[in-house]
Write a protein that holds these residues in place. Structure first.
Motif, PDB file in Angstrom:
ATOM      1  N   THR A 196       0.826  -1.205   0.000  1.00  0.00           N
ATOM      2  CA  THR A 196       0.000   0.000   0.000  1.00  0.00           C
ATOM      3  C   THR A 196       0.861   1.255   0.000  1.00  0.00           C
ATOM      4  N   GLY A 249      -1.276  -4.171  -7.153  1.00  0.00           N
ATOM      5  CA  GLY A 249      -2.395  -4.873  -6.541  1.00  0.00           C
ATOM      6  C   GLY A 249      -2.221  -6.374  -6.709  1.00  0.00           C
ATOM      7  N   ARG A 250      -1.812  -6.784  -7.912  1.00  0.00           N
ATOM      8  CA  ARG A 250      -1.576  -8.196  -8.157  1.00  0.00           C
ATOM      9  C   ARG A 250      -0.444  -8.699  -7.274  1.00  0.00           C
ATOM     10  N   ARG A 254      -1.480  -9.546  -3.883  1.00  0.00           N
ATOM     11  CA  ARG A 254      -2.255 -10.770  -3.711  1.00  0.00           C
ATOM     12  C   ARG A 254      -1.391 -12.013  -3.820  1.00  0.00           C
ATOM     13  N   LEU A 313      -2.500  -1.390 -10.700  1.00  0.00           N
ATOM     14  CA  LEU A 313      -3.028  -2.739 -10.876  1.00  0.00           C
ATOM     15  C   LEU A 313      -1.924  -3.772 -10.685  1.00  0.00           C
TER      16      LEU A 313
END
Lengths: 423, 314
Positions: B220, B287-288, B291, B284
């Motif tokens: 983040t 973000g991947r 995860r 993005l």
């Protein structure tokens, strides 16, 4: 993933509120007259306007005036933003090289020089070059307020101590500069990278033209041999002669004045406003400073840039009558004379010139420079953009840094100018 | 009747103020910028709304103009360098503040100060500190042994970017440090204790326990820092103005210059949209990354010990 997208949207989008959206000009009908005055870094300016505004409000019961001071460096941006946002002032002082640009898009109301009581074009009353600078397609959009031309300011005590006389030509500038460089700890001459009004007049001094008009179309003259040689000469004063410290590559005119005030610089190009401000801040320099015309180039020309400003009324103001009254008030010859004398400008009106207090001999060089040895930049609507974009300064810096030769850099400048001129 | 109103109309009525704000502040300006990026618009557009459809011309210009391509590359390199330096400085300070010592509270407050300084003010102050003639930086470096007298930080691109980068990192590390400190203090003491019992040294602790547990927070922070550092405007505008000869122009400065100096509003809009797209893609990708499961030797997937760290922070 969704969380980071949300995060992205909130961080990126929220500050993007200021989208460029056209809006019809919307100066308010109520409230005080909004006036923008350029701030040249002269401490006396605000004092003058405080008392002038009080005088105006006392003479015109019920009228109120609000003056905002805008630094020259950011003024062009602010005008663009104000026009885009429909938040233009009613009256503004505008740099003489910008008036055509903003008049061309209909942002300014035509000025009524005839009503000022002189000839149809006001030629009798105002300096010709300043009227020309405000004219677009035969209509005048700004009233000349004041003018100024830069001349040579030097440390008379230093030159005297070294037994040198004031340079009157480019080659004398080089020889005097070398003596100062070699025999003192001072920088010889303020060769600044971020000061187009220093380098562009050298094109004229070398017999060149910055741009000329043929068959109704402007063509750049910056890639001509005379212009290229002038830029190379200027850059070499920095690059090969080391007349200024390395950092001067990114100096602007203010930085030059700062170095002169600190006693680290012996000669500089500057206006009477610079001299007034530096003597006011550093009284210990009084009597040690001299002024002269700019050194003449090989063409025997020592012309400087005749800068100045216009008072303009913005189109669509709801207070046109009041705006004109206020402009007339500022343009009263006695007031112009008082203002310009205090700040270090010269009046744009002939009557005011006559009324101006007999000048200190120290300031005579500036009047002589303006009256007989000055020119204006081409009065085209594109010019304001060239200045705002740093077209000339970026190219000159490349030459000073040795990244490009003057011929290469000026070829690029000429190409950009011609593309802009041809729309 | 009343219940139907409550179910169908009332929610929208309650949402309306927020939707209006979002539409007015986000959707409309962004949409307008995208629209503008397909048009040729100059100063007359601002006065009268006059503009002309030019299709993809602005985007073609973006890809073919060597200066604009260079600006994008510069922005990316400088942006990532600032992010890396900010994260490193932030993590170091967070680890320091996580140790118990006298004056920790005071230091925590002091560290926050640069963050509280307005960016323009910081730029002005630091430009003075980096001044070639009278600056504190040159004076200090010269006293430390290297002769920096008269060294001009703003004459060339690399030193200018170093000077600007120092200011950017100086202003952005406090936020990272404080966030990471909160994260560090949220790590359950049992986990650390267990690692210590297993004989982990400080570096192993950092590598195999602390960092994996901070991972969501780190991602983040990297996303936020990347977005910030790709949009840097104030510090560059104040310290170099994009000069000398446009060599320190970053994307945000170029957007401003295209719009307000050159008055190519369409091209500026295209540039802004491109910057937006780049940041979207980066976000993005991060973000991947967030995860993806942490791999590596310490937490072996086979042992099925991947879940606890993530669960601990949820």
């Amino acid at each position: 993933m969704r969380r980071s997208l949300l995060l992205f949207l909130s961080v990126v989008l929220l500050p993007a509120c200021g989208a460029l959206t056209p809006s019809a000009g919307g100066a308010a009908a109520k409230g005080p007259l909004q006036v923008w005055i350029m701030e040249p870094g002269a401490p006396e300016l605000r004092a003058f306007f405080t008392s002038a505004t009080a005088d105006f409000e006392a003479a015109h019961r019920g009228d109120r005036v609000e003056v905002q001071f805008v630094p020259w460096a950011s003024a062009h941006d602010q005008f663009v933003t104000a026009i885009g946002g429909g938040q233009v002032p009613d009256v503004a002082e505008m740099g003489s090289t910008w008036t055509p640009e903003f008049a061309d898009i209909g942002a300014l109301a035509p000025a009524d020089l005839a009503a000022a009581g002189t000839g149809p074009d006001g030629a009798g009353r105002y300096l010709r070059s300043l009227v020309d600078g405000a004219t677009v397609d035969g209509k005048v959009y700004g009233v000349p307020w004041y003018a100024g031309a830069r001349a040579l300011i030097y440390r008379a005590d230093v030159l005297a101590a070294l037994g040198l006389s004031v340079p009157t030509t480019w080659s004398e500038l080089v020889s005097v500069g070398r003596a100062i460089r070699d025999r003192t700890h001072m920088a010889a001459f303020g060769v600044a990278g971020n000061a187009e009004h220093y380098v562009l007049p050298m094109v004229w001094q070398n017999g060149g033209e910055i741009a000329s008009r043929r068959g109704g179309v402007w063509r750049s003259g910056m890639s001509s041999p005379a212009a290229v040689a002038a830029v190379q000469f200027y850059a070499d004063l920095y690059r090969t002669e080391h007349f200024a410290p390395a950092g001067a590559l990114s100096w602007n005119a203010r930085d030059v004045r700062k170095a002169f005030e600190a006693g680290d610089l012996a000669m500089m190009i500057g206006g009477a406003w610079d001299l007034r401000a530096l003597l006011a801040a550093h009284p210990e320099l009084t009597g040690k400073v001299g002024t002269a015309l700019l050194p003449a180039g090989p063409a025997g020309i020592s012309d400087s840039f005749a800068g100045g400003s216009h008072l303009v009324v913005f189109a669509g103001t709801k207070k046109e009558a009041l705006a004109r009254r206020y402009v007339d008030f500022l343009l009263d010859p006695a007031r112009v004379a008082a203002f310009t004398t205090r700040i270090g400008f010269l009046p744009g009106e002939r009557d005011a010139q006559a009324a101006a207090i007999p000048a200190d001999p120290l300031y005579e060089a500036f009047s002589a420079q303006l009256d007989d040895h000055s020119r204006t930049y081409p009065p085209t609507r594109e010019w304001g953009g060239f200045e705002a974009d740093g077209l000339f300064t970026a190219a000159v810096q490349q030459v000073m840094a040795g990244k490009k030769t003057a011929a290469q850099a000026m070829a690029g400048v000429a190409k950009t100018m011609d593309a802009a001129f041809s729309g | 009747m009343g219940s139907r109103f409550d179910r169908k109309v009332l929610p929208w009525l309650l949402l309306a103020p927020a939707l209006l704000v979002v539409f007015g502040l986000v959707v409309y300006p962004v949409g307008r910028t995208v629209w503008l990026s397909f048009r040729s618009a100059g100063l007359p557009y601002l006065a009268s709304g006059e503009s002309r459809f030019v299709g993809l011309e602005n985007y073609r210009h973006l890809l073919t103009d060597p200066h604009l391509r260079e600006v994008f590359l510069t922005t990316a390199v400088f942006g990532f360098a600032c992010v890396a330096a900010t994260m490193a400085a932030g993590l170091a300070v967070a680890l320091l503040l996580d140790q118990p010592f006298r004056g920790r509270g005071l230091l925590g407050v002091l560290v926050l100060l640069p963050w509280a300084v307005p960016r323009v003010a910081a730029g002005v102050v630091w430009r003075w500190m980096f001044d070639d003639q009278y600056g504190l930086v040159n004076w200090t470096l010269s006293h430390l042994g290297h002769d920096f007298t008269g060294f001009s930080w703003f004459n060339d691109r690399l030193p200018a970017f170093i000077a600007v980068g120092v200011v950017v990192v100086w202003q952005s590390f406090p936020f990272v440090a404080l966030s990471l400190l909160a994260g560090l203090q949220a790590i359950p003491p049992e986990v650390k204790e267990a690692a210590r019992m297993d004989g982990a040294g400080p570096l192993q602790m950092l590598r195999h326990v602390t960092l994996p547990m901070l991972r969501p927070l780190l991602v983040t922070l990297v996303v936020v820092s990347t977005i910030w550092d790709f949009k840097i405007f104030d510090q560059v505008y104040v310290m170099t103005g994009g000069g000398p000869y446009r060599s320190t122009e970053l994307a945000a400065i170029t957007v401003w210059r295209e719009a307000f100096a050159r008055l190519h509003l369409g091209s500026a809009a295209a540039l802004a949209v491109a910057l937006f797209a780049v940041l979207l893609v980066l976000t993005l990708a991060y973000g991947r990354l967030a995860r993806d499961e942490p791999g590596g030797r310490g937490v072996s997937p086979r042992q099925g010990r991947r879940e606890p760290p993530r669960a601990a922070l949820r």
